[in-house]
Design an enzyme around this catalytic site. Structure first.
Site, PDB file in Angstrom:
ATOM      1  N   HIS A  62      53.804  12.055  10.536  1.00  0.00           N
ATOM      2  CA  HIS A  62      53.496  13.000  11.613  1.00  0.00           C
ATOM      3  C   HIS A  62      54.399  14.227  11.574  1.00  0.00           C
ATOM      4  O   HIS A  62      54.494  14.961  12.548  1.00  0.00           O
ATOM      5  CB  HIS A  62      53.655  12.332  12.983  1.00  0.00           C
ATOM      6  CG  HIS A  62      52.528  11.401  13.330  1.00  0.00           C
ATOM      7  ND1 HIS A  62      52.268  10.258  12.630  1.00  0.00           N
ATOM      8  CD2 HIS A  62      51.594  11.458  14.316  1.00  0.00           C
ATOM      9  CE1 HIS A  62      51.223   9.637  13.176  1.00  0.00           C
ATOM     10  NE2 HIS A  62      50.797  10.346  14.183  1.00  0.00           N
ATOM     11  N   GLU A 120      38.070  13.071  12.150  1.00  0.00           N
ATOM     12  CA  GLU A 120      38.399  14.433  11.722  1.00  0.00           C
ATOM     13  C   GLU A 120      37.481  14.960  10.622  1.00  0.00           C
ATOM     14  O   GLU A 120      37.024  16.099  10.671  1.00  0.00           O
ATOM     15  CB  GLU A 120      39.851  14.519  11.238  1.00  0.00           C
ATOM     16  CG  GLU A 120      40.890  14.507  12.340  1.00  0.00           C
ATOM     17  CD  GLU A 120      41.291  13.115  12.773  1.00  0.00           C
ATOM     18  OE1 GLU A 120      40.815  12.130  12.157  1.00  0.00           O
ATOM     19  OE2 GLU A 120      42.068  12.978  13.739  1.00  0.00           O
TER      20      GLU A 120
END
Lengths: 461, 353
Positions: free
Chosen positions: A264, A195
């Site tokens: 998450h 990322e």
């Protein structure tokens, strides 16, 4: 012309120092780079190097002198061919002229609202008219997002999408389904799991003229990349004095999903909404998802586009036209009402709308506003509603501290205090990491019944 | 006080990593023409004098915050720039003044940015570490160590996407070479065969930490091995060697072979920034580099030997350079501070709905 050697500032904060030791004496020849003195600052002993070549004509400040102000003359250097008569008239100590007004004063001045008012936010028109005869098509949020990307990629060769599993896998949440087939691997780019790297790479590509859409599998993983979103994408335009832009969209699911635990399940709305130089969008319906994503792709600024995994599968009517572009920065009244204003965005609206239904059964008419954009924030629409209802409840899945609700509450009390008949209440995610256990997770999230309770409270029922 | 000697290795070029048609290392450093010597001399001298003046102005309080000088490293950017062609991009970290001068940007605009004035490249809003030039394809000027590596790889991605034949030169130091995103970028650059030359300016110290204290593998040209990116070490104090190696590296990338790593062994004479007393290294080490390897003195000696120019001619150049730098310094002091209204501009480009 002799050269004046001044007491140097050797740190950003140094104002004076001790001339600890002269490493040269009058008459010495010095070359550029020779150490001529040692100077003690509050932090360290630093060496002072000669910049020009010449002969030391006069040591004006004796070694061991403390508190020598920065910019005081400490020595004089004679250049090639000059003799001491050139410096006979130099006084033993002078103060060099200070540069103009220290910038702190200017900053203070600038902070005064009269001196430099913040620019008035450009007036943004509401949703475009839907031309007569336009068919409405029931579409999921997922399909709407895909259609927006496909249409913009057809229209502009420089638009491309990159991210983890966006191409051959067809998207981790199937949002990019079919794009590889239509546009090929040059424009639908599978990245490694990296990322930080691909957010930076895409930002660089945007600076060089491309229009990247970066998909984060979820915004939880964008924390690895947030340096580039903020330091590279958001600040470039300002730091370059407007020379360089970074037209890029960072998109992906944000906020709690279901039963995926703390790492998450976080809502980053407030994090990005905090940053000048970014636009931040968080749509609820499919038509807004499509229209706002198209606007984001066309926008010359970096846009953080926050989606929601649970909303991906919900269907809404979307006008069937390639030109459905919803302006960024404009909220929408989803449901009109006169008793109380409920403001929310993205998944928060499911609680708000369910609460409004329940309240209606009890005869309470709640106005529900979908923010849609978090930066710029459409406070005008909120205030207009509060002026009508005099009561405000804010709903979000974000943590409560410094959340979007906190910001709206602050602005409304600044701008519409006299219209309020009750304190503004916030319903938010609880101030805890997201638990895994089903019952605890439910408790950690907002609920329609909490919204109903808050409305009852501001209505003193 | 660790003063471990870490002098730059001499040209000892490492053999390129297997694979593909890695450029052949020339046995000797190819000579410069007298014109090339003169061109590089002028530019390196301009950078040196500019940086000395910047240091002086910092001392006078005219430049604020952080100020990282390039003195000693001039041959790197000048050599690489001589190997670039129109349209090639450049991006670097915060030690960026020399890079902008080498790209042909007006010293006045650079110096006025250092003083935070309206005439600065970013109109005073960027500062020493954050300058850009869209016109010259200079993409900054970045204050976050290593960020320019991902961004610069993205410039190369755009080159490949648009198939424009340009190469992106991405500069970073031995310190940044330990950042994770560098390797994320290496991986993608090789995977997608992006035209990017990674120019590692190994000046031996990451702030105050000698390379041997921070890096398990100190041969930074090998840092691409696990990605199959070839690399080469070059004497970064010799502008001819830098230009030669950079030209071969650029050709390699331009021909569609993917990225290349060029480790230039160089040395900064000054501290990391103006507030660094540089006590972590011995004065003798600095002096030895200046006396034996100075990039400008090397060219000067060659020029005099070749009789292309005599002492008087060199003095003339020195005077020209000093005048240009003085004019830049004067401009940077006379240019007004930005108008207070500038506080609110260039944040977002307004869009007409």
């Amino acid at each position: 012309m002799s050269i004046e050697i001044l007491m140097p500032a050797l740190s950003p904060t140094m104002e004076e120092g001790t001339l600890a030791k002269w490493m040269v004496k009058e008459g010495d020849e010095v070359r550029s780079g020779d150490v001529i003195a040692e100077i003690e600052t509050d932090k360290a002993t630093m060496e002072l190097e000669a910049i020009d070549e010449g002969r030391i004509g006069k040591l004006v400040v004796a070694e061991g002198t403390e508190n020598v102000p920065v910019n005081d003359l400490i020595a004089v250097l004679l250049l090639d061919g000059e003799d001491a008569t050139a410096i006979e008239n130099i006084p033993s100590s002078t103060t060099a002229e200070k540069p103009d007004a220290p910038s702190t004063e200017r900053a203070a001045e600038a902070a005064g609202s009269e001196a430099v008012p913040a620019p008035v936010t450009a007036v943004v028109v509401s949703d475009p008219e839907i031309p007569d005869g336009t068919e409405m098509q029931s579409t999921t949020v997922r399909e709407a997002l895909r259609d927006a990307m496909a249409e913009e990629m057809r229209a502009d060769e420089n638009v491309f999408v990159m991210g983890e599993e966006v191409a051959e896998y067809q998207g981790a949440y199937k949002v990019t389904q079919g794009l590889l087939e239509e546009f090929g691997p040059r424009r639908v780019v599978d990245t490694p799991i990296t990322e930080h790297g691909f957010a930076g790479l895409a930002s660089g590509a945007a600076m060089a003229g491309l229009r990247p859409i970066v998909e984060f599998m979820t915004f939880n993983f964008a924390m690895q990349a947030i340096d580039h979103i903020i330091n590279s994408a958001a600040k470039t335009r300002y730091m370059s004095g407007g020379q360089m832009t970074c037209p890029i969209v960072f998109r992906g699911p944000n906020g709690p999903a279901a039963r995926v635990g703390a790492q998450h399940s976080q809502d980053y709305s407030a994090w990005y909404a905090h940053v000048p130089g970014l636009k931040v969008v968080a749509p609820y319906s499919a038509s807004d998802a499509k229209g706002l994503l198209k606007a984001a792709i066309r926008d010359p600024n970096p846009v953080v586009f926050l989606e929601n995994e649970i909303l991906y599968g919900r269907s809404f009517d979307v006008p069937e036209t390639d030109e459905w572009v919803v302006p960024i920065g404009k909220a929408k009244v989803l449901r009109e009402g006169s008793d109380v204003t409920i403001v929310s965005f993205s998944m928060g609206l499911t609680y708000a709308l369910e609460a409004a239904d329940k309240l209606a059964e009890e005869g309470i008419k709640a106005e529900v506003i979908d923010l849609r954009s978090l930066r710029p924030l459409d406070t005008d629409t909120i205030i207009a509603s509060v002026q009508k209802t005099n009561r405000l409840v804010l709903v979000e899945e974000t943590w409560p501290i410094c959340g979007i609700g906190s910001e709206i509450a602050a602005q409304v009390q600044e701008k519409a205090f006299d219209y309020l008949d009750a304190p503004i209440l916030r319903i938010s995610g609880k101030d805890v990491p997201m638990p895994y256990a089903a019952n605890l997770e439910k408790l950690a999230l907002p609920s329609a019944s909490e919204v109903v309770a808050a409305v009852n409270s501001v209505m003193y029922r | 006080m660790a003063t471990k000697k870490a002098a730059p290795k001499k040209t000892a070029a490492k053999k390129s990593v297997n694979r593909k048609t890695a450029p052949r290392k020339q046995p000797e450093v190819p000579a410069f023409t007298s014109d090339e010597d003169l061109e590089s001399y002028k530019m390196m001298l301009t950078i040196r004098r500019f940086e000395e003046k910047a240091g002086q102005m910092y001392g006078m309080g005219l430049i604020g915050g952080f100020c990282h000088l390039y003195i000693g490293q001039e041959a790197v950017v000048v050599g690489v720039q001589m190997a670039s062609v129109e349209g090639d991009q450049m991006i670097t970290g915060y030690r960026d003044h020399g890079h902008m001068l080498a790209m042909g940007l007006d010293p006045k605009g650079v110096m006025a940015e250092l003083t935070g004035r309206e005439g600065g490249l970013s109109r005073g809003k960027g500062g020493s570490m954050h300058m850009f030039s869209a016109e010259k394809h200079f993409y900054g000027g970045h204050g976050i160590v290593g960020a320019q590596v991902s961004l610069g790889t993205g410039l190369a991605f755009a080159n490949r996407y648009q198939d424009n034949g340009n190469v992106s030169f991405v500069y970073f130091g031995d310190g940044a070479a330990n950042q994770g995103q560098v390797y994320e970028s290496f991986n993608m650059a090789e995977l997608w065969e992006l035209p990017v030359v990674y120019v590692i300016e190994n000046n031996q110290y990451a702030m105050g930490t000698a390379i041997s204290r921070a890096s398990a593998q100190t041969d930074l040209s090998k840092r691409g091995v696990s990605f199959n990116i070839p690399g080469e070490q070059v004497d970064g104090m010799d502008v001819r060697a830098v230009k030669d190696a950079a030209a071969r590296a650029a050709e390699f990338c331009r021909s569609g072979n993917g990225p290349f790593i060029l480790e230039t062994n160089t040395y900064r004479y000054r501290g990391h920034s103006m507030s660094d007393p540089a006590k972590y290294r011995a004065r003798e080490e600095v002096n030895r580099m200046r006396e034996e390897h100075d990039p400008i003195e090397q060219v000067k000696a060659r020029l005099l030997k070749s009789k292309k120019i005599d002492e008087a001619g060199l003095k003339e150049i020195d005077a020209e350079v000093r005048t240009m730098v003085t004019e830049a310094a004067n401009f940077a002091q006379e240019s007004p501070e930005p108008d207070p209204s500038e506080l609110w501009t260039d944040i977002i480009e307004e869009v007409q709905a």
